[in-house]
Each structure stands twice: as C-alpha cells, then as structure tokens.
Design a protein around this motif. Sequence first.
Motif, PDB file in Angstrom:
ATOM      1  N   LYS A 136       0.980  -1.129  -0.277  1.00  0.00           N
ATOM      2  CA  LYS A 136      -0.010   0.093  -0.030  1.00  0.00           C
ATOM      3  C   LYS A 136       0.853   0.971   0.019  1.00  0.00           C
ATOM      4  O   LYS A 136       0.784   2.099  -0.819  1.00  0.00           O
ATOM      5  N   SER A 137       1.614   1.287   1.049  1.00  0.00           N
ATOM      6  CA  SER A 137       2.805   2.705   0.832  1.00  0.00           C
ATOM      7  C   SER A 137       3.956   2.179   0.133  1.00  0.00           C
ATOM      8  O   SER A 137       4.725   1.217   0.672  1.00  0.00           O
ATOM      9  N   PRO A 138       4.325   2.766  -0.773  1.00  0.00           N
ATOM     10  CA  PRO A 138       5.462   2.404  -1.740  1.00  0.00           C
ATOM     11  C   PRO A 138       6.822   2.370  -0.960  1.00  0.00           C
ATOM     12  O   PRO A 138       6.975   3.009   0.042  1.00  0.00           O
ATOM     13  N   ILE A 139       7.553   0.936  -1.275  1.00  0.00           N
ATOM     14  CA  ILE A 139       8.849   0.960  -0.794  1.00  0.00           C
ATOM     15  C   ILE A 139       9.914   1.951  -1.031  1.00  0.00           C
ATOM     16  O   ILE A 139      10.045   2.268  -2.250  1.00  0.00           O
ATOM     17  N   LYS A 140      10.354   2.633  -0.028  1.00  0.00           N
ATOM     18  CA  LYS A 140      11.325   3.633  -0.307  1.00  0.00           C
ATOM     19  C   LYS A 140      12.670   2.870  -0.246  1.00  0.00           C
ATOM     20  O   LYS A 140      13.030   1.886   0.330  1.00  0.00           O
ATOM     21  N   PRO A 141      13.844   3.682  -0.825  1.00  0.00           N
ATOM     22  CA  PRO A 141      15.088   3.204  -0.536  1.00  0.00           C
ATOM     23  C   PRO A 141      15.485   3.024   0.768  1.00  0.00           C
ATOM     24  O   PRO A 141      15.061   3.700   1.628  1.00  0.00           O
TER      25      PRO A 141
END
Length: 322
Positions: A136-141
């Motif tokens: 749901k919440s995008p994977i960040k670096p």
Amino acid sequence: MNGGGKVVCVTGASGYIASWIVKLLLLRGYTVKGTVRDPEDQKKTGHLLALDGAKERLKLFKANLLDEGSFEQAIDGCDAVIHPASPVSLTVADPQAELIKPAVMGTINILKTCTKVSTVKRVIITSSMATILFPKSPIKPNDFVDETTFSDPSVCEEEKQWYILSKTLAEDAAWQFAKANNIDLIVMNPGLVIGPILQPTLNFSVDVIVDFINGKNLFNRRYHRLVDVRDVALAHVKALETPSANGRYIIDAPIVTTNDIEKVLREFFPDLCIAEENEDIDIISMTYNVSVEKVKNLGIEFTPTETSLRDTVLSLKEKCLV
C-alpha cells in the motif's frame, strides 16, 4: 537419492524454472509427472526427455491452466505438486484474458484437484518478488522487506502493472483456498531469474540479459537484483524435502549495478556498451533491504551474480540465441 519411490507433479514442465526443477527431481531419484500444453511437440519437450533419468521416471501429460480437471491425470497418485506454470508478459492487449485469468484460475484448478487426491501431502507454488514489492505505501530506498510484506492489488492496478497484479491475485487466491481446504501450501517468491537455460527458446527473464547484450537496459534501472535459476529450483526441491518448511520464501539477490552487469558481459562482448538509465522512470527503488535468512535455512547457498551472468551467456551462445 532422496526421492526414491516418490512421485511429484510439475506443472508447465517445459518452462525455464520448471525444467530445472524436473532435472533436479530426476537426479534425486523422484518420478516426475510433468504437464505441458502439447506432449507431442518435440520442440517444447525434447530437452526434458533428454534429461538423466527421464526415460525411466518422467511422464508428460497434456494439461491447460484454464481447463478445469485437466490436471487430474497428472496429479493422480502424486506425493506432492510443484506449480511454476503461469504466463509472463509485460505487454498485453487483454490483461484479464492473457495474464490474470490463467494465473488465478490455473492456481485454483490445481489446488482443487489436489483436494481430491488423498496422496498429495504438499503443494509448492512459484510466485514472485512481484507479490511483495508493491505494498500500500510504496517501498522507499533502504526500506526492509521480508515474507510478511504483501503487494496491494489496487496499487498494481493503478500502476497498470498487470503481470504483478496477476501474480499477486494468484498468490492471494492460493493462500485463501489452502487455508479453507487445509492444504499444506508453500510459496516461493524469486526475484528476476537468470542462469543457464535448458529449453531451446528464450524466456522473459533471460531475454532481459539478451537486451543488455544488445545495449538496451530494458527496465531503465541503475540497480538490479538477479537470482540464479539453479538456486530457485533447488529451493523448491528443498522445500519439498524439509518437513518443517512452511509459508513464503523470498529468493532475492544482492544489488548489482548496470555497470557491474556490463563488466561481466564485456568479457564475452568486448565492445559492449549498455544504454544509461534514467532513474526517474523506475516505479520501484531496487535499493530495498531484504532478508533471505528463511530460504538459507533450507540449505540454499546463493550463486554469485557474476557466475550466473557468465553461465547465462555461455548457455545462450551454446544454443545460438545470441
């Protein structure tokens, strides 16, 4: 010989990962019942029939993911079922018909058949990192992902990532069905798979390497993660042989850059130049952190990416595909 006397069904047996699973099972003494669309098609089945042990212990059956009941003959009398068969394509005219329906319905068809065959003790499905990397919440670096991370179908739909949606819905349907019907289900989630091919034609993931050889960076990325098909196949077999194996297994590799890939490929193609990538286009940061402890506990030691790349190119050259 771990598999003496045991019978395993492998779906889509002529595919890239499936062919390696069949090879390993035969080497370990199993009897294999493989499903293919057309057992008479020598081009598709020749490489399987040539494997060590195939004469004695490999039988091929005609089956289609969308035909309910078409797997009954192949699964009948099996101790386990391994299901790698699923369509792979990033460009489709009709995502529902070409990807989603065969992936979801095919999986349910196979699981339904397993509920009717009392000998089947365990089912192993080949899913993908795709079902993990789009929550749901995008994977960040530098975010951390593990087996508890699930892609969200609505995110896949919004991004028009139809292949990822098909894998996500198929895995989701499998877990629900397995729970409701008390099936011992294991799911493998490999990243982009490379390594030597047994089949005579290119498949999607190895084609990515052919693109590199042609100077194209298909995904337009700086960072890549490439897992070896032999490690992926062995993980399936180990999951079959380890009574305590359960749940999902991430099979993913350390980051390599486009430059790292180019460096290895230059050994074979000295004047190679791969197109620079554009960081902005990428819909997912490949710099996430990932735990592969679970699959290592099955006894998997990962092949170095450099070795996989070399072996991929050698097998492509051998088959005159580059």
